[in-house]
Design a protein around this motif. Structure first.
Motif, mmCIF file in Angstrom:
data_model
loop_
_atom_site.group_PDB
_atom_site.id
_atom_site.type_symbol
_atom_site.label_atom_id
_atom_site.label_comp_id
_atom_site.label_asym_id
_atom_site.label_seq_id
_atom_site.Cartn_x
_atom_site.Cartn_y
_atom_site.Cartn_z
ATOM 1 N N THR A 199 0.785 -1.231 0.000
ATOM 2 C CA THR A 199 0.000 0.000 0.000
ATOM 3 C C THR A 199 0.817 1.280 0.000
ATOM 4 O OG1 THR A 199 -0.149 -0.091 2.416
ATOM 5 C CG2 THR A 199 -1.934 -1.124 1.161
ATOM 6 N N GLY A 200 2.113 1.190 0.203
ATOM 7 C CA GLY A 200 2.919 2.408 0.235
ATOM 8 C C GLY A 200 4.392 2.123 0.184
ATOM 9 N N LEU A 201 5.198 3.180 0.168
ATOM 10 C CA LEU A 201 6.629 3.023 -0.031
ATOM 11 C C LEU A 201 7.357 2.539 1.207
ATOM 12 C CD1 LEU A 201 7.525 6.014 -2.366
ATOM 13 C CD2 LEU A 201 6.671 3.727 -2.921
ATOM 14 N N GLU A 202 6.825 2.821 2.385
ATOM 15 C CA GLU A 202 7.456 2.278 3.590
ATOM 16 C C GLU A 202 7.376 0.760 3.588
ATOM 17 O OE1 GLU A 202 7.208 2.648 8.481
ATOM 18 O OE2 GLU A 202 6.046 4.014 7.207
ATOM 19 N N GLN A 203 6.222 0.250 3.221
ATOM 20 C CA GLN A 203 6.045 -1.195 3.121
ATOM 21 C C GLN A 203 6.910 -1.754 1.993
ATOM 22 O OE1 GLN A 203 1.990 -2.336 2.392
ATOM 23 N NE2 GLN A 203 2.330 -4.507 2.830
ATOM 24 N N ALA A 204 6.979 -1.028 0.883
ATOM 25 C CA ALA A 204 7.819 -1.461 -0.240
ATOM 26 C C ALA A 204 9.277 -1.566 0.189
ATOM 27 C CB ALA A 204 7.674 -0.483 -1.403
ATOM 28 N N GLY A 205 9.752 -0.562 0.918
ATOM 29 C CA GLY A 205 11.138 -0.583 1.377
ATOM 30 C C GLY A 205 11.419 -1.767 2.278
ATOM 31 N N ALA A 206 10.456 -2.143 3.125
ATOM 32 C CA ALA A 206 10.639 -3.304 4.001
ATOM 33 C C ALA A 206 10.763 -4.581 3.181
ATOM 34 C CB ALA A 206 9.467 -3.393 4.986
ATOM 35 N N HIS A 207 9.951 -4.717 2.140
ATOM 36 C CA HIS A 207 10.045 -5.900 1.279
ATOM 37 C C HIS A 207 11.415 -5.986 0.599
ATOM 38 C CE1 HIS A 207 6.024 -7.540 1.519
ATOM 39 N NE2 HIS A 207 5.463 -6.377 1.210
ATOM 40 N N LEU A 208 11.977 -4.847 0.276
ATOM 41 C CA LEU A 208 13.244 -4.844 -0.466
ATOM 42 C C LEU A 208 14.419 -5.353 0.356
ATOM 43 C CD1 LEU A 208 12.814 -1.564 -2.524
ATOM 44 C CD2 LEU A 208 12.966 -3.892 -3.429
ATOM 45 N N PRO A 256 -1.893 8.340 -6.933
ATOM 46 C CA PRO A 256 -0.662 8.435 -7.722
ATOM 47 C C PRO A 256 0.415 9.344 -7.148
ATOM 48 C CG PRO A 256 -2.493 9.540 -8.831
ATOM 49 C CD PRO A 256 -3.078 8.754 -7.710
ATOM 50 N N ALA A 257 0.070 10.264 -6.229
ATOM 51 C CA ALA A 257 1.099 11.122 -5.646
ATOM 52 C C ALA A 257 2.170 10.320 -4.931
ATOM 53 C CB ALA A 257 0.473 12.138 -4.694
ATOM 54 N N VAL A 258 1.840 9.076 -4.535
ATOM 55 C CA VAL A 258 2.851 8.227 -3.888
ATOM 56 C C VAL A 258 4.058 8.012 -4.804
ATOM 57 C CG1 VAL A 258 1.898 6.001 -4.662
ATOM 58 C CG2 VAL A 258 3.179 6.123 -2.529
ATOM 59 N N LEU A 259 3.819 8.057 -6.109
ATOM 60 C CA LEU A 259 4.909 7.837 -7.055
ATOM 61 C C LEU A 259 5.928 8.972 -7.017
ATOM 62 C CD1 LEU A 259 2.909 6.466 -10.134
ATOM 63 C CD2 LEU A 259 4.094 5.176 -8.342
ATOM 64 N N GLY A 260 5.498 10.141 -6.547
ATOM 65 C CA GLY A 260 6.413 11.265 -6.480
ATOM 66 C C GLY A 260 7.564 11.065 -5.523
ATOM 67 N N ALA A 261 7.442 10.104 -4.605
ATOM 68 C CA ALA A 261 8.502 9.833 -3.638
ATOM 69 C C ALA A 261 9.364 8.639 -4.009
ATOM 70 C CB ALA A 261 7.894 9.615 -2.258
#
Length: 339
Positions: free
Chosen positions: A221-230, A246-251
């Protein structure tokens, strides 16, 4: 292309897999991808799944055309005939796609009637043959997107074999949607939310295949979660969250690719999308075909409701022009935002 440039391009493509906006039928068309690229410079964008037969016999410019700004952009194809898939991949490469991806995860009725998509989880040999044929047909990377299993399959049993087959067939990457697909009893929408997620199984697949790219998709659902998966896998795909907010893509560039922090320049996005809309209106497109992808841009911000109303109502009118985009942006505070 020189050998040096080709090598550099390959490295860039591999690096871009760290993050991708997932392929979504009826969503990630060329207008969506153009808009998303205004927010995110790094990471991959995907087409909707396009059936191999359509590529071979349909209007290729309509199906495959894209803007150069979309790079790196991946063509996702569907099918089960290895020769047709190889030819579709070759055509895709000739159009300039950076990578070709085979869909082995879509559970829609249309896909089931054609015996491809998620159905192919039951026929890993067919997928293996298709990947080999596609790899032989193109010089760009060939990747696969799959589920952890379907129907009564036991993912713990079938997924390790599937991963091994894809690796041995020469796939450059495997994206795993960490849910089963139920081909009977659940709608495609329900298949995106009802079957439980099993991230740990995907993590184990990566641990057991350290030299093979494995990316994860599903419920992120977001980049914090994405970073944890990485920390556990090589890449992350964001689907509905990237589309609906889509504003999430800006980060993405800063958070996941270590680019310098920057601000979302909403006024630049407004002007760019107005010019883009003007171009496509001149080619017979309707404004709503473009603006429908922009509706979630200001989600959660003051004025977002009025912004959505303008795009949802005014952009659908027969003579709607780019000025509708300006009117919508006027409804919100478009001051630049640090990301």
């Amino acid at each position: 292309m020189s050998e040096k440039l080709e090598k550099a391009n390959k490295i860039n493509i591999e690096a871009s897999r760290r993050f991708a906006v997932a392929p979504m039928i009826d969503w990630t068309d060329r207008h969506c991808r153009y808009f998303h690229r205004q927010l995110m410079q790094c990471g991959q964008l995907y087409t909707e799944m396009i059936v191999a037969d359509a590529i071979l016999h349909g209007d290729r410019e309509r199906l495959l055309g894209f803007d150069a700004v979309e790079h790196p952009v991946v063509l996702q194809v569907g099918g089960s005939d290895s020769s047709k898939l190889a030819e579709a991949a070759r055509i895709g490469e000739s159009f300039g796609y950076d990578e070709i991806n085979l869909n082995v995860g879509c559970p829609s009725d249309r896909v089931q009637s054609g015996t491809f998509g998620a159905c192919l989880m039951k026929s890993p040999g067919v997928v293996e043959e298709a990947v080999r044929a596609m790899r032989s047909a193109v010089s760009v990377p060939v990747t696969v997107k799959c589920r952890i299993g379907v129907d009564e399959q036991e993912p713990e049993q079938v997924l390790p074999d599937f991963v091994a087959r894809m690796r041995e067939a020469g796939a450059d990457a495997l994206w795993i949607h960490a849910r089963k697909a139920w081909l009977q009893g659940l709608s495609p929408k329900e298949n995106r939310t009802v079957p439980p997620l099993d991230y740990e199984l995907v993590y184990r697949m990566k641990a057991e295949n350290p030299n093979f790219f494995i990316g994860i998709n599903g419920g992120i659902t977001g980049l914090e979660q994405a970073g944890a998966h990485l920390h556990k896998v090589d890449g992350v795909m964001l689907g509905r969250a990237a589309y609906q907010t889509p504003a999430v893509l800006g980060a993405v560039d800063h958070a996941l690719f270590n680019a310098a922090a920057r601000r979302i320049d909403y006024l630049q996005i407004r002007d760019t999308m107005m010019a883009y809309a003007d171009h496509w209106l001149g080619r017979g497109a309707r404004l709503s075909q473009i603006t429908r992808h922009m509706i979630g841009l200001f989600s959660g911000q003051a004025g977002a409701r009025r912004y959505r109303q303008i795009l949802s109502t005014e952009a659908t009118k027969p003579k709607a022009g780019p000025e509708v985009i300006a009117d919508a942006f006027d409804a919100v505070d478009t001051g630049a935002e640090t990301v």
